[in-house]
Each structure stands twice: as C-alpha cells, then as structure tokens.
Design an enzyme around this catalytic site. Sequence first.
Site, mmCIF file in Angstrom:
data_model
loop_
_atom_site.group_PDB
_atom_site.id
_atom_site.type_symbol
_atom_site.label_atom_id
_atom_site.label_comp_id
_atom_site.label_asym_id
_atom_site.label_seq_id
_atom_site.Cartn_x
_atom_site.Cartn_y
_atom_site.Cartn_z
ATOM 1 N N CYS A 41 0.852 -1.186 0.000
ATOM 2 C CA CYS A 41 0.000 0.000 0.000
ATOM 3 C C CYS A 41 0.895 1.247 0.000
ATOM 4 C CB CYS A 41 -0.914 -0.006 1.220
ATOM 5 S SG CYS A 41 -2.083 1.377 1.245
ATOM 6 N N ASP A 43 0.550 3.755 1.720
ATOM 7 C CA ASP A 43 0.547 4.364 3.052
ATOM 8 C C ASP A 43 1.969 4.709 3.510
ATOM 9 O OD1 ASP A 43 -1.612 4.171 5.671
ATOM 10 O OD2 ASP A 43 0.526 4.393 6.101
ATOM 11 N N ARG A 45 3.230 4.938 6.254
ATOM 12 C CA ARG A 45 3.760 4.244 7.438
ATOM 13 C C ARG A 45 4.359 2.884 7.107
ATOM 14 N NH1 ARG A 45 -1.909 5.230 10.340
ATOM 15 N NH2 ARG A 45 -2.467 4.509 8.238
ATOM 16 N N HIS A 102 -2.158 -3.703 5.335
ATOM 17 C CA HIS A 102 -1.807 -3.272 6.690
ATOM 18 C C HIS A 102 -3.021 -2.814 7.485
ATOM 19 C CE1 HIS A 102 -2.210 1.139 5.845
ATOM 20 N NE2 HIS A 102 -2.154 0.663 4.614
ATOM 21 N N CYS A 105 -5.823 0.782 7.163
ATOM 22 C CA CYS A 105 -5.625 1.130 5.756
ATOM 23 C C CYS A 105 -6.752 2.040 5.263
ATOM 24 C CB CYS A 105 -5.558 -0.133 4.898
ATOM 25 S SG CYS A 105 -5.288 0.227 3.153
HETATM 26 ZN ZN LIG Z 1 -3.258 1.268 3.060
#
Ligand SMILES: [Zn+2]
Length: 227
Positions: A41, A43, A45, A102, A105
């Site tokens: 993803c 993302d 993080r 994750h 999300c």
């Molecule tokens: Zn995500």
Amino acid sequence: MPDDLLDRLRRFHDHTFPGVQDTFEHLVKDGQHPTILFIGCSDSRIVPYLLTGTGPGELFIIRNVGAFVPPYDGSAGYHGTAAAIEFAVLTLEVAHIIVCGHSHCGGIRALYEEVPPEAINLRAWLELGREAVLPVQVTEEALCRTEQRAIVLQLERLMGYPMVRGRVEAGRLALHGWHYVLEDGEVHVFDVKSGSFVAAAQALHSGTGPYQPFADGDSGGSGGAPA
Ligand SMILES: [Zn+2]
C-alpha cells in the site's frame, strides 16, 4: 521561504551517499537483480526496507492505494501495477511476490465510505478490493478482516497472470500475503492451508509459499480466504 526538500537532497548527496556509493556503483555496473517483488500500500507508514531489513537493489517495489492487483486481461486500460508485475516476473525473474496490506488502511476504509465525486480514478481503483467487503457494520474488527480478505483477493488475482501461475506451479515463484499491524510492528502472514493469517512470531513460514490454492483437494478456488 526555506526549501526543505532541496536541503534534504543536498544532505543526501553530501552526507548519506558517500557511505553507500560502492553499493550503487556495483548495482549500476552489474545491474539490478532483486529477487523479491514487494506490492505494498502507498501508506506512508509502510517502509518496506525497514520491515524486511533490505537495502538498495533487493526489492522491486510497487506501491498503490490498498496494495491492489488489477486483473491480467488489461480490460481496465493503462495499468502501471500490471506492467510492473509482468516486468518483475518475466525480466527480473523474481522468486517471491509479497502482497503487503496493513492495519488502519485508508484504502480499505474507503470501500465503506463515499469517495469524492471528482476522484474518478480512485473510485474505479477501489473496485479491485470490493469483493473483500463484508456486509456488516464497520468496526475495527471488520476493517481488519476486510484488509486480510483483500490481501487474499490480490493473491488470487496474481494467479490470473499466466507467467505467475506457471512459475508458482513449477515451484519457481512463491507468493506471500502479509498483513502488517503498524502499531505492533508485527506482520501476520497468510497460510493458504489453514486459510488464516498467523503472526510472524508463531508462523512456520513467511507466507503462503508457494501459493497453491487448488492443491490438496482445495477445489473451491477461493484460496481458503478468511471469512
Ligand atoms: Zn493502506
């Protein structure tokens, strides 16, 4: 106005790069030979190198909203993700493909929410996770289960790529489904035999390895997706 990004670029060149210059010179001379395709993803993080303890030249990375895999048939037009999968498998000949979703999300949560009307591409993209949605009230637990179901869905879609399926069946390529719990620093790996995600601390392997959803009499084709 201070240009923080320019400062960072200069700092990289002057301070960080000298420490890794040999590595990069080697990678340029000999080319890249990553053995792992990491589909994660977008993302912020998720830090694939940190998570896997890898460095330059070791991971071929695709990032997108939700860590989704589009279908192989090209029906949806341009697909950077599909193109990168084909390149990684056919040209780089990676031995592993990791699909890393994750906790928390936003892409998965968006499946339960309204998407801004002008986000026409995002709206279409999210459909790649639609099948993972549960007909229940949205809770943290439901979101977690949806995140995990979406990972299995992408693994199944990967098996729709002939070059992936062929290599998996020949034992030359392993698929791994990972659900990364950000707050715990723990990855739960998908075990295709039990159809469940197991914390890495208790797992016997790093994923499905190899992914064989149709083996051992499992004819449902669901890959044993968690309910
Ligand atoms: Zn995500």
